[in-house]
Motif scaffolding. Sequence first.
Motif, PDB file in Angstrom:
ATOM      1  N   ILE A 152      30.175   9.033  -3.775  1.00  0.00           N
ATOM      2  CA  ILE A 152      30.403   9.993  -2.696  1.00  0.00           C
ATOM      3  C   ILE A 152      31.892  10.255  -2.490  1.00  0.00           C
ATOM      4  CG2 ILE A 152      30.447   8.289  -0.813  1.00  0.00           C
ATOM      5  CD1 ILE A 152      28.801  10.362   0.836  1.00  0.00           C
ATOM      6  N   LYS A 153      32.737   9.276  -2.839  1.00  0.00           N
ATOM      7  CA  LYS A 153      34.182   9.444  -2.685  1.00  0.00           C
ATOM      8  C   LYS A 153      34.748  10.445  -3.696  1.00  0.00           C
ATOM      9  CE  LYS A 153      34.644   4.637  -1.184  1.00  0.00           C
ATOM     10  NZ  LYS A 153      33.235   4.287  -1.447  1.00  0.00           N
ATOM     11  N   ASN A 154      33.983  10.770  -4.726  1.00  0.00           N
ATOM     12  CA  ASN A 154      34.464  11.692  -5.754  1.00  0.00           C
ATOM     13  C   ASN A 154      34.234  13.153  -5.400  1.00  0.00           C
ATOM     14  OD1 ASN A 154      35.184   9.476  -7.368  1.00  0.00           O
ATOM     15  ND2 ASN A 154      33.152   9.382  -8.305  1.00  0.00           N
ATOM     16  N   TYR A 155      33.504  13.408  -4.322  1.00  0.00           N
ATOM     17  CA  TYR A 155      33.254  14.798  -3.925  1.00  0.00           C
ATOM     18  C   TYR A 155      34.465  15.299  -3.139  1.00  0.00           C
ATOM     19  CZ  TYR A 155      28.447  14.267  -5.492  1.00  0.00           C
ATOM     20  OH  TYR A 155      27.330  14.057  -6.259  1.00  0.00           O
ATOM     21  N   SER A 156      35.200  16.238  -3.739  1.00  0.00           N
ATOM     22  CA  SER A 156      36.497  16.645  -3.180  1.00  0.00           C
ATOM     23  C   SER A 156      36.369  17.374  -1.851  1.00  0.00           C
ATOM     24  CB  SER A 156      37.226  17.551  -4.186  1.00  0.00           C
ATOM     25  OG  SER A 156      36.472  18.720  -4.454  1.00  0.00           O
ATOM     26  N   PHE A 157      35.182  17.891  -1.527  1.00  0.00           N
ATOM     27  CA  PHE A 157      35.081  18.648  -0.270  1.00  0.00           C
ATOM     28  C   PHE A 157      35.118  17.751   0.960  1.00  0.00           C
ATOM     29  CE2 PHE A 157      30.908  18.722  -2.542  1.00  0.00           C
ATOM     30  CZ  PHE A 157      30.228  17.775  -1.802  1.00  0.00           C
ATOM     31  N   GLU A 214      22.099  12.845  -2.429  1.00  0.00           N
ATOM     32  CA  GLU A 214      22.791  13.058  -3.706  1.00  0.00           C
ATOM     33  C   GLU A 214      22.528  14.463  -4.234  1.00  0.00           C
ATOM     34  OE1 GLU A 214      23.576  10.571  -7.830  1.00  0.00           O
ATOM     35  OE2 GLU A 214      21.769  10.178  -6.656  1.00  0.00           O
ATOM     36  N   LEU A 215      21.290  14.924  -4.132  1.00  0.00           N
ATOM     37  CA  LEU A 215      20.951  16.279  -4.560  1.00  0.00           C
ATOM     38  C   LEU A 215      21.707  17.304  -3.723  1.00  0.00           C
ATOM     39  CD1 LEU A 215      19.181  18.117  -6.349  1.00  0.00           C
ATOM     40  CD2 LEU A 215      17.401  17.960  -4.579  1.00  0.00           C
ATOM     41  N   LEU A 216      21.766  17.079  -2.413  1.00  0.00           N
ATOM     42  CA  LEU A 216      22.491  17.981  -1.513  1.00  0.00           C
ATOM     43  C   LEU A 216      23.954  18.088  -1.910  1.00  0.00           C
ATOM     44  CD1 LEU A 216      22.617  19.569   1.242  1.00  0.00           C
ATOM     45  CD2 LEU A 216      23.176  17.377   2.295  1.00  0.00           C
ATOM     46  N   LEU A 217      24.589  16.955  -2.188  1.00  0.00           N
ATOM     47  CA  LEU A 217      26.010  16.958  -2.536  1.00  0.00           C
ATOM     48  C   LEU A 217      26.265  17.636  -3.876  1.00  0.00           C
ATOM     49  CD1 LEU A 217      26.974  13.336  -1.399  1.00  0.00           C
ATOM     50  CD2 LEU A 217      27.403  15.487  -0.197  1.00  0.00           C
ATOM     51  N   LYS A 218      25.365  17.464  -4.822  1.00  0.00           N
ATOM     52  CA  LYS A 218      25.530  18.114  -6.128  1.00  0.00           C
ATOM     53  C   LYS A 218      25.440  19.626  -5.997  1.00  0.00           C
ATOM     54  CE  LYS A 218      24.031  14.327  -9.133  1.00  0.00           C
ATOM     55  NZ  LYS A 218      25.351  14.216  -9.796  1.00  0.00           N
ATOM     56  N   TYR A 219      24.505  20.105  -5.181  1.00  0.00           N
ATOM     57  CA  TYR A 219      24.414  21.543  -4.946  1.00  0.00           C
ATOM     58  C   TYR A 219      25.683  22.053  -4.262  1.00  0.00           C
ATOM     59  CZ  TYR A 219      19.634  22.749  -6.333  1.00  0.00           C
ATOM     60  OH  TYR A 219      18.505  23.024  -7.056  1.00  0.00           O
ATOM     61  N   CYS A 220      26.180  21.317  -3.260  1.00  0.00           N
ATOM     62  CA  CYS A 220      27.370  21.751  -2.544  1.00  0.00           C
ATOM     63  C   CYS A 220      28.591  21.766  -3.464  1.00  0.00           C
ATOM     64  CB  CYS A 220      27.620  20.838  -1.345  1.00  0.00           C
ATOM     65  SG  CYS A 220      26.392  21.021  -0.034  1.00  0.00           S
ATOM     66  N   GLU A 221      28.671  20.803  -4.383  1.00  0.00           N
ATOM     67  CA  GLU A 221      29.764  20.800  -5.351  1.00  0.00           C
ATOM     68  C   GLU A 221      29.710  22.039  -6.222  1.00  0.00           C
ATOM     69  OE1 GLU A 221      31.816  17.489  -8.206  1.00  0.00           O
ATOM     70  OE2 GLU A 221      29.638  17.683  -8.337  1.00  0.00           O
ATOM     71  N   ARG A 222      28.514  22.406  -6.672  1.00  0.00           N
ATOM     72  CA  ARG A 222      28.358  23.614  -7.476  1.00  0.00           C
ATOM     73  C   ARG A 222      28.803  24.859  -6.695  1.00  0.00           C
ATOM     74  NH1 ARG A 222      22.450  25.528  -9.465  1.00  0.00           N
ATOM     75  NH2 ARG A 222      22.889  24.286 -11.329  1.00  0.00           N
ATOM     76  N   PHE A 223      28.373  24.945  -5.433  1.00  0.00           N
ATOM     77  CA  PHE A 223      28.679  26.131  -4.634  1.00  0.00           C
ATOM     78  C   PHE A 223      30.161  26.196  -4.281  1.00  0.00           C
ATOM     79  CE2 PHE A 223      24.072  25.675  -2.939  1.00  0.00           C
ATOM     80  CZ  PHE A 223      23.584  26.222  -4.125  1.00  0.00           C
ATOM     81  N   TYR A 224      30.805  25.029  -4.020  1.00  0.00           N
ATOM     82  CA  TYR A 224      32.238  25.026  -3.737  1.00  0.00           C
ATOM     83  C   TYR A 224      33.040  25.435  -4.969  1.00  0.00           C
ATOM     84  CZ  TYR A 224      33.604  23.365   0.923  1.00  0.00           C
ATOM     85  OH  TYR A 224      33.885  23.276   2.259  1.00  0.00           O
TER      86      TYR A 224
END
Length: 303
Positions: free
Chosen positions: A118-123, A170-180
């Motif tokens: 989770i720390k790797n998600y830059s948003f 985890e699925l939510l964060l992966k989608y948000c990473e794609r959209f960001y």
Amino acid sequence: MEIVTIKSITAYHRFRGLPKPEHPLISLVDYALLQFPDDAKAVNMVMDFYSIALKRDIGAKLHYGQQIYDFDEGLMSFVAPGQVLRIERDQGSPTGGSGFLLQIHPDFLWGSALAQQIKNYSFFDYSIHEALFLSSKEETSILHIFESIKQEYHDNIDGFSQGLIVSQIELLLKYCERFYNRQFITRKISSHQMLVKVENFLNNHFSAEKHQEAGLLSVKTVADAMNVSSDYLSSLLKQLTGKNVQEHIHHKLIEKAKAKLSVTSLSVSEIAYALGFEHPQSFSKFFKMKTNFSPLEFRKSFN
């Protein structure tokens, strides 16, 4: 600037006039239920847990670090533990809005791969201060995930609940990473340089295990790396986040200790030395003071 430190999700529910959460380490609430005191024009908060929100018509401006979190078009915001969020009501605007607010205490994730990932998600970083804009199709995808989490959250909690909810997060964060990533193709990422530099320095220091050879990280070492005085850096971080340099170092130490206790078989002494402590007793006392658990008690909770 007075900062309200909210250490638990239960305390946040109480602060915002919400019913007691159904689980002490995770909460999913309807944003329309959040209350804002009538006599309060602004609230400065530091929370000890992650906050992910999808919201419309909130009637307020959000300040993240020292910058305004741009909500002119965006729908989603992301706040990590220990970061300052300032909420200012728009005069004459209704409060509440609509959407979901998901709050996750880091301890809910321990024992899972997401605890570190989770720390790797830059948003979640201060370097990003604009909300995530979603197309209608993207918003529908995100809402479906929130609904899945909501269903599991409100069902009777059993031995599978935590794993299922973590998978949905985890699925939510992966989608948000794609959209960001799509959003930032054409939009500039703005940063508060000093906060980002300190955060990157601490992450790199503890990830590289440099503390094992050099001992415990000092405030002076961090300040020297930033090319400023210790007093100046501590004052700046205290103003922006409510925590001085030493408290930021301690937060990272506890994160690293929890990770080693939950996912490795190293002894408490080995972990203490790996973190830079000269004596295991000092590490155990420090861990107990910060978490209310001894290292062995914390590890035992995962067995």
